[in-house]
Motif scaffolding. Structure first.
Motif, PDB file in Angstrom:
ATOM      1  N   LEU A  36       8.975  -5.731  60.077  1.00  0.00           N
ATOM      2  CA  LEU A  36      10.393  -5.825  59.753  1.00  0.00           C
ATOM      3  C   LEU A  36      10.928  -7.246  59.825  1.00  0.00           C
ATOM      4  N   LYS A  66      20.748  -0.267  58.677  1.00  0.00           N
ATOM      5  CA  LYS A  66      20.450  -0.063  57.258  1.00  0.00           C
ATOM      6  C   LYS A  66      20.325  -1.403  56.546  1.00  0.00           C
ATOM      7  N   HIS A  68      19.455  -4.171  57.976  1.00  0.00           N
ATOM      8  CA  HIS A  68      18.233  -4.801  58.484  1.00  0.00           C
ATOM      9  C   HIS A  68      17.010  -4.290  57.726  1.00  0.00           C
ATOM     10  N   PHE A  69      16.964  -2.977  57.514  1.00  0.00           N
ATOM     11  CA  PHE A  69      15.834  -2.396  56.783  1.00  0.00           C
ATOM     12  C   PHE A  69      15.853  -2.830  55.306  1.00  0.00           C
ATOM     13  N   LYS A  75      11.743   1.345  54.159  1.00  0.00           N
ATOM     14  CA  LYS A  75      12.525   2.520  54.514  1.00  0.00           C
ATOM     15  C   LYS A  75      12.856   2.505  56.007  1.00  0.00           C
ATOM     16  N   PRO A  76      13.958   3.161  56.409  1.00  0.00           N
ATOM     17  CA  PRO A  76      14.295   3.207  57.837  1.00  0.00           C
ATOM     18  C   PRO A  76      13.177   3.825  58.673  1.00  0.00           C
TER      19      PRO A  76
END
Length: 213
Positions: A36, A66, A68-69, A75-76
């Motif tokens: 991430l 959301k 950040h993703f 996807k979360p």
């Protein structure tokens, strides 16, 4: 290269080695672990990589997360942990890390949240000795004297005193566990012995910090 991965504990089983020896192992599902964020010394003051794993419903994701993703283009995910790895630059944002980063026989440290035991007494929680069990005794499982007597009525119980209370539910790291088998086709890592946490909990697997022992 320093490396790590997140996974879900599925439970324990046993396998046989080629020599016919029985091994108790913990099965960890460690597939589809995504990168991430990359932290560097220049931007953040230290090197680290942020990994995420697991599925979560969109309605349970906050707006900041959301974003950040979305920035990472993934996807979360449910479980996120940041690991300080010297070679964090070897990972790229959006990359999927699988169990094949490790190999059979490697020594790792596993971090997880221990099972919660609820409220427990001193005997179970801290391995205290019990009192006399004779009929005249009035202190079978009580903790006994816990504070010093001070002049002027200033007696107190010092902080950190071992007493009854909530047991378990804290972060635990078990060091120097060996990987018995890596099944990349099924996204599984089989670790020799037991690891912290109940079935279905998430754990962090990384290179051991004590490789020389």
């Amino acid at each position: 290269m320093a490396k790590g991965i997140l996974g879900k504990k599925l439970g324990m089983t046993q396998i046989f080695t080629p020599e016919g020896k029985l091994l108790p192992v913990t099965v960890v599902e460690a597939g589809q672990c995504v990168v991430l964020l990359n932290r560097t010394v220049e931007n953040d003051g230290y090197n680290a990589v942020q990994l995420g794993v697991g599925t979560v419903k969109d309605k349970k994701v906050t707006k900041p997360m959301k974003g950040h993703f979305a920035k990472a283009g993934v996807k979360p995910v449910k479980f996120i942990r940041e690991m300080r790895l010297p070679g964090a630059s070897d990972y790229t944002v959006g990359q999927v890390v699988g169990p094949d980063v490790f190999s059979d026989g490697e020594v790792v440290d596993v971090t997880g949240t221990a099972k919660g035991k609820g409220f427990a007494g001193g005997i179970k929680r801290h391995n205290f000795k019990r009192g006399p069990m004779a009929h005249g005794s009035k202190s079978h499982r009580e903790p006994g004297s816990i504070g010093p007597r001070m002049s002027g009525g200033g007696g107190k119980v010092f902080k950190g005193k071992k007493l009854p209370g909530r047991m378990g539910g804290h972060k635990v790291t078990v060091q120097r566990l060996s990987i018995a088998r890596v099944d990349a086709a099924r996204n599984l890592i089989l670790i020799k012995g037991a690891i912290p946490g109940p079935k279905g909990s998430y754990v962090v697997i990384r290179n051991t910090v004590k490789p020389g022992k």
